[in-house]
Design a protein around this motif. Structure first.
Motif, PDB file in Angstrom:
ATOM      1  N   GLN A 189       0.795  -1.226   0.000  1.00 56.85           N
ATOM      2  CA  GLN A 189       0.000   0.000   0.000  1.00 56.85           C
ATOM      3  C   GLN A 189       0.832   1.283   0.000  1.00 56.85           C
ATOM      4  N   SER A 190       2.099   1.189   0.376  1.00 55.91           N
ATOM      5  CA  SER A 190       2.920   2.397   0.544  1.00 55.91           C
ATOM      6  C   SER A 190       4.118   2.342  -0.392  1.00 55.91           C
ATOM      7  N   TRP A 191       4.231   3.337  -1.264  1.00 52.11           N
ATOM      8  CA  TRP A 191       5.358   3.410  -2.187  1.00 52.11           C
ATOM      9  C   TRP A 191       6.641   3.653  -1.403  1.00 52.11           C
ATOM     10  N   GLY A 192       7.693   2.909  -1.744  1.00 57.66           N
ATOM     11  CA  GLY A 192       8.987   3.102  -1.103  1.00 57.66           C
ATOM     12  C   GLY A 192       9.114   2.463   0.260  1.00 57.66           C
ATOM     13  N   SER A 193       8.280   1.452   0.552  1.00 62.52           N
ATOM     14  CA  SER A 193       8.262   0.870   1.900  1.00 62.52           C
ATOM     15  C   SER A 193       9.041  -0.429   2.027  1.00 62.52           C
ATOM     16  N   THR A 194       9.888  -0.754   1.055  1.00 62.97           N
ATOM     17  CA  THR A 194      10.680  -1.983   1.116  1.00 62.97           C
ATOM     18  C   THR A 194      12.146  -1.654   1.403  1.00 62.97           C
ATOM     19  N   TRP A 195      12.846  -2.628   1.984  1.00 60.69           N
ATOM     20  CA  TRP A 195      14.258  -2.440   2.285  1.00 60.69           C
ATOM     21  C   TRP A 195      15.081  -2.279   1.008  1.00 60.69           C
ATOM     22  N   LEU A 248      14.885   1.256  -0.077  1.00 66.82           N
ATOM     23  CA  LEU A 248      15.682   2.136   0.783  1.00 66.82           C
ATOM     24  C   LEU A 248      17.149   2.105   0.378  1.00 66.82           C
ATOM     25  N   PHE A 249      17.717   0.905   0.271  1.00 67.94           N
ATOM     26  CA  PHE A 249      19.139   0.794  -0.052  1.00 67.94           C
ATOM     27  C   PHE A 249      19.434   1.293  -1.473  1.00 67.94           C
ATOM     28  N   SER A 250      18.560   0.972  -2.409  1.00 65.77           N
ATOM     29  CA  SER A 250      18.796   1.393  -3.792  1.00 65.77           C
ATOM     30  C   SER A 250      18.665   2.904  -3.935  1.00 65.77           C
ATOM     31  N   SER A 251      17.725   3.520  -3.230  1.00 65.78           N
ATOM     32  CA  SER A 251      17.541   4.976  -3.349  1.00 65.78           C
ATOM     33  C   SER A 251      18.716   5.725  -2.734  1.00 65.78           C
ATOM     34  N   PHE A 266       6.480  12.767   5.623  1.00 62.66           N
ATOM     35  CA  PHE A 266       7.812  13.282   5.945  1.00 62.66           C
ATOM     36  C   PHE A 266       8.891  12.443   5.260  1.00 62.66           C
ATOM     37  N   TYR A 267       8.716  11.142   5.273  1.00 58.79           N
ATOM     38  CA  TYR A 267       9.659  10.235   4.611  1.00 58.79           C
ATOM     39  C   TYR A 267       9.761  10.549   3.119  1.00 58.79           C
ATOM     40  N   LEU A 268       8.626  10.743   2.455  1.00 63.18           N
ATOM     41  CA  LEU A 268       8.641  11.059   1.028  1.00 63.18           C
ATOM     42  C   LEU A 268       9.281  12.419   0.757  1.00 63.18           C
ATOM     43  N   SER A 269       9.084  13.360   1.670  1.00 58.16           N
ATOM     44  CA  SER A 269       9.634  14.702   1.456  1.00 58.16           C
ATOM     45  C   SER A 269      11.162  14.712   1.503  1.00 58.16           C
ATOM     46  N   ARG A 270      11.759  13.679   2.125  1.00 61.11           N
ATOM     47  CA  ARG A 270      13.227  13.620   2.186  1.00 61.11           C
ATOM     48  C   ARG A 270      13.833  13.474   0.793  1.00 61.11           C
ATOM     49  N   PHE A 271      13.098  12.892  -0.133  1.00 56.90           N
ATOM     50  CA  PHE A 271      13.621  12.714  -1.490  1.00 56.90           C
ATOM     51  C   PHE A 271      13.610  14.036  -2.264  1.00 56.90           C
ATOM     52  N   ILE A 272      12.747  14.950  -1.869  1.00 54.98           N
ATOM     53  CA  ILE A 272      12.779  16.297  -2.438  1.00 54.98           C
ATOM     54  C   ILE A 272      13.875  17.112  -1.758  1.00 54.98           C
ATOM     55  N   HIS A 273      14.062  16.857  -0.485  1.00 54.93           N
ATOM     56  CA  HIS A 273      15.065  17.570   0.304  1.00 54.93           C
ATOM     57  C   HIS A 273      16.475  17.376  -0.256  1.00 54.93           C
ATOM     58  N   VAL A 274      16.797  16.161  -0.732  1.00 51.66           N
ATOM     59  CA  VAL A 274      18.175  15.862  -1.176  1.00 51.66           C
ATOM     60  C   VAL A 274      18.553  16.598  -2.459  1.00 51.66           C
ATOM     61  N   LEU A 275      17.606  17.198  -3.152  1.00 54.03           N
ATOM     62  CA  LEU A 275      17.931  17.942  -4.371  1.00 54.03           C
ATOM     63  C   LEU A 275      18.902  19.087  -4.092  1.00 54.03           C
ATOM     64  N   LEU A 316      18.933  10.912   7.099  1.00 53.74           N
ATOM     65  CA  LEU A 316      17.552  11.374   7.271  1.00 53.74           C
ATOM     66  C   LEU A 316      16.568  10.451   6.542  1.00 53.74           C
ATOM     67  N   ILE A 317      16.931  10.012   5.340  1.00 55.51           N
ATOM     68  CA  ILE A 317      16.073   9.070   4.617  1.00 55.51           C
ATOM     69  C   ILE A 317      15.978   7.756   5.373  1.00 55.51           C
ATOM     70  N   CYS A 318      17.122   7.264   5.828  1.00 57.83           N
ATOM     71  CA  CYS A 318      17.161   5.983   6.533  1.00 57.83           C
ATOM     72  C   CYS A 318      16.368   6.049   7.841  1.00 57.83           C
ATOM     73  N   MET A 319      16.551   7.101   8.623  1.00 63.67           N
ATOM     74  CA  MET A 319      15.867   7.211   9.910  1.00 63.67           C
ATOM     75  C   MET A 319      14.361   7.327   9.739  1.00 63.67           C
ATOM     76  N   SER A 320      13.919   8.112   8.766  1.00 63.01           N
ATOM     77  CA  SER A 320      12.475   8.259   8.561  1.00 63.01           C
ATOM     78  C   SER A 320      11.842   6.953   8.083  1.00 63.01           C
ATOM     79  N   PHE A 321      12.616   6.131   7.365  1.00 64.82           N
ATOM     80  CA  PHE A 321      12.142   4.805   6.989  1.00 64.82           C
ATOM     81  C   PHE A 321      12.003   3.913   8.223  1.00 64.82           C
ATOM     82  N   LEU A 322      12.992   3.947   9.101  1.00 65.93           N
ATOM     83  CA  LEU A 322      12.959   3.120  10.314  1.00 65.93           C
ATOM     84  C   LEU A 322      11.823   3.537  11.249  1.00 65.93           C
ATOM     85  N   TRP A 323      11.511   4.819  11.290  1.00 72.13           N
ATOM     86  CA  TRP A 323      10.385   5.264  12.108  1.00 72.13           C
ATOM     87  C   TRP A 323       9.119   4.497  11.755  1.00 72.13           C
ATOM     88  N   LEU A 324       8.884   4.364  10.472  1.00 74.07           N
ATOM     89  CA  LEU A 324       7.672   3.693  10.004  1.00 74.07           C
ATOM     90  C   LEU A 324       7.792   2.174  10.110  1.00 74.07           C
TER      91      LEU A 324
END
Length: 294
Positions: free
Chosen positions: A27-33, A36-39, A132-141, A164-172
Motif C-alpha cells: 500500500q505504501s510506495w517506497g516501503s521496502t528495504w 531504501l538501499f537502492s535509493s 515526511f519520509y517522502l519529502s526527504r527525497f525532495i530535500h536531497v535535491l 535522514l532518509i534511513c531514519m524516517s524509513f525506520l520510524w515507520l
C-alpha cells in the motif's frame, strides 16, 4: 471561522485516507528495504558522478540555475509547514481518541516520546510520518544544486541527507517511539530555514550571522534532549516501542551533531584566519605607505 477550522481538521486528520493509512509494501510506495538501499545508493552515486564530471571537464564557473533553488526552497517551506500542521492536528486527535486507554499511566508528552509496546504503523500520525519520509527525497535535491554551484561536496552533506532518509524509513518500519516529536521539531525548523533561504534567494537581505547553522545546531540539540527523555521513559514505564531503531537513531543523531560542530568550528576558524590575514596585510601596507611618506 468555525467552518474553516472544521474543514482544516478534516483534511489534516479526519480524511479516510489519513485515518485508514497503513504502512505496508503493498500500500505504501517506497516501503521496502530494497527500495531504501537502492535509493540511498543512487543518491550517493549521482552526487559523486556529478561532482567528478564537473571536475573532469574543469568547469570553474557555477552552472546557472536561475530561480530553481528559490522555487525549491519555497516548496520545501510549504511542505514543512503542511507536515507540521498535519502532524500537530493529528496528534491532538490521536491523544483525544486514545487517552482513555493510558490516562492513568501516561501524559501526552510521554506519549509523544514513548509509544506503547505493540504499536503498529497505522493511522493519522503515521500517515504524516510517511509524508515526511517522502519529502526527504525532495530535500536531497539541495545536494545537486550545491554541486552545480561549484561548492565543495562534503561528506557531512551526503551523510546527513542519507541518514535522514534511513531514519524516517525506520520510524515507520518499526513504529519507533519519539518520531512524532522529531517530525514536529524538524518540520518546524525546516519551515523557518527554507523560508529564510527563499527570502535570501529572491534578493532580500541575509542575516549577519550563520542563521541556518544555528538552526541546525538547535534542532540537533533538542533531538538529543528528547532522546534522553525516551531512555528514561523506556526504563521507568515498562518499555517503549521500536527501541532498537531508536538506538540507531540516537547514535546517528549524535554523529550528526559531532560532525556539524566540527564543520561549524572549522568554518569559524577559517573565517578568523581570513580576517587576521586581511588585518595583517592592511597593517603591512600602512607601514609601507608610512615609509614612502618619509
Amino acid at each position: 471561522m468555525r467552518r474553516a477550522i472544521d474543514s482544516l481538521t478534516y483534511w489534516f486528520s479526519e480524511h479516510p485516507s489519513i485515518i485508514g493509512f497503513r504502512w505496508s509494501a503493498s500500500q505504501s510506495w517506497g516501503s521496502t528495504w530494497s527500495f531504501l538501499f537502492s535509493s540511498i545508493s543512487t543518491y550517493v552515486i549521482l552526487s559523486l558522478f556529478l561532482h567528478l564530471t564537473l571536475v573532469l571537464f574543469n568547469r570553474r564557473r557555477p552552472v546557472p540555475l536561475g530561480p530553481i533553488p528559490a522555487v525549491h526552497s519555497l516548496i520545501m517551506a510549504l511542505i514543512s509547514v503542511t507536515i507540521f500542521a498535519g502532524t500537530l492536528i493529528s496528534t491532538i486527535a490521536e491523544i483525544r481518541d486514545t487517552r482513555w486507554i493510558w490516562s492513568r499511566s501516561k501524559t501526552p508528552l510521554q506519549w509523544l516520546l514513548c509509544f506503547p509496546l505493540g504499536t503498529r504503523p497505522t493511522g493519522r500520525v503515521f500517515f504524516w510520518s510517511y509524508m515526511f519520509y517522502l519529502s526527504r527525497f525532495i530535500h536531497v535535491l539541495r545536494t545537486f544544486f550545491s554541486i552545480l554551484r561549484r561548492r565543495k561536496l562534503t561528506f557531512f552533506r551526503v551523510f546527513h541527507h542519507s541518514i535522514l532518509i534511513c531514519m524516517s524509513f525506520l520510524w515507520l518500519e518499526f513504529s519507533q517511539s519519539f518520531q512524532v516529536m522529531a517530525i514536529l521539531l524538524t518540520t518546524f525548523v525546516h519551515s523557518i530555514v527554507y523560508g529564510y533561504r527563499f527570502w535570501v534567494a529572491i534578493g532580500l537581505p541575509a542575516a549577519c550571522f550563520p542563521f541556518v547553522a544555528h538552526c541546525q545546531i538547535l534542532l540537533l540539540g533538542c533531538n538529543l534532549v528528547c532522546h534522553v527523555g525516551v531512555l528514561k521513559l523506556h526504563f521507568s514505564k515498562g518499555g517503549c516501542n521500536g527501541i532498537g531503531a531508536w538506538v540507531f537513531n540516537s547514535v546517528m543523531n549524535g554523529a550528526l551533531l559531532l560532525l556539524f560542530l566540527n564543520f561549524y568550528v572549522n568554518m569559524h576558524l577559517k573565517k578568523r584566519r581570513v580576517m587576521d590575514g586581511d588585518s595583517s596585510s592592511h597593517s603591512r601596507s600602512d607601514v609601507i605607505d608610512g615609509k614612502k611618506d618619509t
